[in-house]
Design a protein around this motif. Structure first.
Motif, mmCIF file in Angstrom:
data_model
loop_
_atom_site.group_PDB
_atom_site.id
_atom_site.type_symbol
_atom_site.label_atom_id
_atom_site.label_comp_id
_atom_site.label_asym_id
_atom_site.label_seq_id
_atom_site.Cartn_x
_atom_site.Cartn_y
_atom_site.Cartn_z
ATOM 1 N N ARG A 1 8.215 7.793 -11.136
ATOM 2 C CA ARG A 1 8.470 8.308 -9.876
ATOM 3 C C ARG A 1 8.260 7.357 -9.097
ATOM 4 N N ARG A 2 8.960 6.649 -8.055
ATOM 5 C CA ARG A 2 8.883 5.919 -6.978
ATOM 6 C C ARG A 2 9.760 5.978 -5.895
ATOM 7 N N GLY A 3 9.357 5.285 -4.838
ATOM 8 C CA GLY A 3 10.176 5.183 -3.538
ATOM 9 C C GLY A 3 9.427 5.822 -2.463
ATOM 10 N N VAL A 4 9.640 4.895 -1.201
ATOM 11 C CA VAL A 4 8.862 5.234 -0.172
ATOM 12 C C VAL A 4 9.804 6.163 0.645
ATOM 13 N N TYR A 5 10.947 5.999 0.892
ATOM 14 C CA TYR A 5 11.864 6.396 1.688
ATOM 15 C C TYR A 5 12.761 7.128 0.770
ATOM 16 N N TRP A 6 13.501 6.544 -0.253
ATOM 17 C CA TRP A 6 14.507 6.979 -1.059
ATOM 18 C C TRP A 6 13.687 7.317 -2.592
ATOM 19 N N ARG A 7 13.332 8.546 -2.632
ATOM 20 C CA ARG A 7 12.543 9.116 -3.962
ATOM 21 C C ARG A 7 13.478 8.880 -5.136
ATOM 22 N N VAL A 8 12.888 8.583 -6.155
ATOM 23 C CA VAL A 8 13.803 8.519 -7.603
ATOM 24 C C VAL A 8 12.720 8.811 -8.662
ATOM 25 N N VAL A 9 13.122 9.786 -9.455
ATOM 26 C CA VAL A 9 12.483 10.267 -10.688
ATOM 27 C C VAL A 9 13.267 9.987 -11.931
ATOM 28 N N ILE A 10 12.739 9.109 -12.890
ATOM 29 C CA ILE A 10 13.419 8.549 -13.967
ATOM 30 C C ILE A 10 12.833 9.260 -15.177
ATOM 31 N N ASN A 11 13.313 10.197 -16.000
ATOM 32 C CA ASN A 11 12.875 10.377 -17.288
ATOM 33 C C ASN A 11 13.435 10.095 -18.373
ATOM 34 N N LEU A 12 12.765 9.312 -19.234
ATOM 35 C CA LEU A 12 13.388 8.530 -20.226
ATOM 36 C C LEU A 12 12.700 9.094 -21.639
ATOM 37 N N PRO A 13 13.447 9.861 -22.345
ATOM 38 C CA PRO A 13 12.988 10.360 -23.690
ATOM 39 C C PRO A 13 12.678 9.141 -24.702
ATOM 40 N N VAL B 1 0.748 -1.238 -0.102
ATOM 41 C CA VAL B 1 -0.091 -0.126 -0.155
ATOM 42 C C VAL B 1 0.889 1.268 -0.091
ATOM 43 N N ARG B 2 1.968 1.216 0.823
ATOM 44 C CA ARG B 2 2.873 2.225 0.791
ATOM 45 C C ARG B 2 3.438 2.594 -0.553
ATOM 46 N N SER B 3 3.959 1.461 -0.957
ATOM 47 C CA SER B 3 4.596 1.500 -2.223
ATOM 48 C C SER B 3 3.915 2.073 -3.448
ATOM 49 N N TYR B 4 2.595 1.468 -3.410
ATOM 50 C CA TYR B 4 1.579 1.998 -4.387
ATOM 51 C C TYR B 4 1.301 3.601 -4.455
ATOM 52 N N HIS B 5 1.346 4.024 -3.225
ATOM 53 C CA HIS B 5 0.838 5.434 -3.000
ATOM 54 C C HIS B 5 2.030 6.472 -3.492
ATOM 55 N N HIS B 6 3.475 5.875 -3.562
ATOM 56 C CA HIS B 6 4.497 6.458 -3.874
ATOM 57 C C HIS B 6 5.159 6.127 -5.177
ATOM 58 N N THR B 7 4.220 5.444 -6.057
ATOM 59 C CA THR B 7 4.657 5.148 -7.521
ATOM 60 C C THR B 7 3.781 5.790 -8.605
ATOM 61 N N SER B 8 4.148 6.599 -9.512
ATOM 62 C CA SER B 8 3.557 7.111 -10.487
ATOM 63 C C SER B 8 4.165 7.312 -11.528
ATOM 64 N N TYR B 9 3.460 7.287 -12.712
ATOM 65 C CA TYR B 9 4.032 7.546 -14.110
ATOM 66 C C TYR B 9 3.475 8.610 -15.031
ATOM 67 N N ARG B 10 4.212 9.323 -15.711
ATOM 68 C CA ARG B 10 3.415 9.960 -16.790
ATOM 69 C C ARG B 10 4.026 9.917 -18.123
ATOM 70 N N ILE B 11 3.081 10.128 -19.255
ATOM 71 C CA ILE B 11 3.607 9.841 -20.683
ATOM 72 C C ILE B 11 3.083 10.844 -21.271
ATOM 73 N N ASP B 12 4.117 11.362 -22.287
ATOM 74 C CA ASP B 12 3.473 12.507 -23.192
ATOM 75 C C ASP B 12 4.537 12.191 -24.486
ATOM 76 N N ASP B 13 4.317 13.185 -25.272
ATOM 77 C CA ASP B 13 4.826 12.767 -26.757
ATOM 78 C C ASP B 13 6.297 12.866 -26.560
ATOM 79 N N ARG B 14 7.130 13.197 -25.414
ATOM 80 C CA ARG B 14 8.496 13.263 -25.459
ATOM 81 C C ARG B 14 8.974 11.913 -24.881
ATOM 82 N N GLY B 15 8.137 11.490 -23.841
ATOM 83 C CA GLY B 15 8.668 10.085 -23.474
ATOM 84 C C GLY B 15 7.774 9.619 -22.145
#
Length: 170
Positions: free
Chosen positions: A97-109, A79-93
């Motif tokens: 976003r994920r991580g409960v304690y250590w947050r990571v944002v990965i942008n992949l074009p 449940v905690r992991s679910y609430h701290h994971t999201s993704y966004r898709i647009d024309d660029r890529g």
């Protein structure tokens, strides 16, 4: 739904079925660890003749406490992991976003994407979920996985993110 519905530029959560799916996989893992440690504990108690009764009770209680903590973790962590994971898709890529304690944002074009897989294990299949795996040429984040997606949506995301002309054979 069209392919364009995945590239709306909005933040999306994983499919809610990811929570029970992660509980099942975590429960199976925790049960295997608990069973293995219980067998090891039983062997130690049978082999070690010099253990006092209080030591045996203490070892059994320690195992029980660890098993209860493991079960609690398996129940609450998804449940905690679910609430701290999201993704966004647009024309660029894609941005993940994920991580409960250590947050990571990965942008992949899209221009860096070389290959995309959508995988489904037996438990994923039971819940109608899949994992999107993106491969790039770089060394950092050369393989990025996003699990907990509805399988059909993962396939649509794959089709959207494939580089133009990806159907050409080299």
């Amino acid at each position: 739904m069209s392919l364009n519905d995945v590239a709306d530029g909005q933040d999306h959560s994983l499919d809610p079925r990811a929570i029970p799916m992660q509980r099942v996989t975590g429960g199976l893992t925790a049960a295997a660890i608990a069973l293995g440690s219980l067998v090891a504990l039983a062997i130690v108690m049978l082999v070690a003749d010099n253990l006092a009764a209080w030591q045996r009770v203490l070892m059994g209680l320690a195992w029980l406490v660890l098993a209860v903590l493991g079960a609690t973790f398996v129940d609450r962590w998804p449940v905690r992991s679910y609430h701290h994971t999201s993704y966004r898709i647009d024309d660029r890529g894609i941005e993940i976003r994920r991580g409960v304690y250590w947050r990571v944002v990965i942008n992949l074009p899209r221009s860096r994407v070389q290959h995309i897989d959508v995988s489904q294990g037996p438990i994923d299949r039971r819940y109608g979920l899949g994992t999107l795996v993106l491969y790039t040429a770089g060394t950092d984040h050369a393989k990025v996985a996003l699990g907990g997606l509805e399988h059909g949506r993962a396939l649509r995301i794959r089709e959207h993110l494939l580089p133009p002309g990806a159907d050409d054979a080299v």
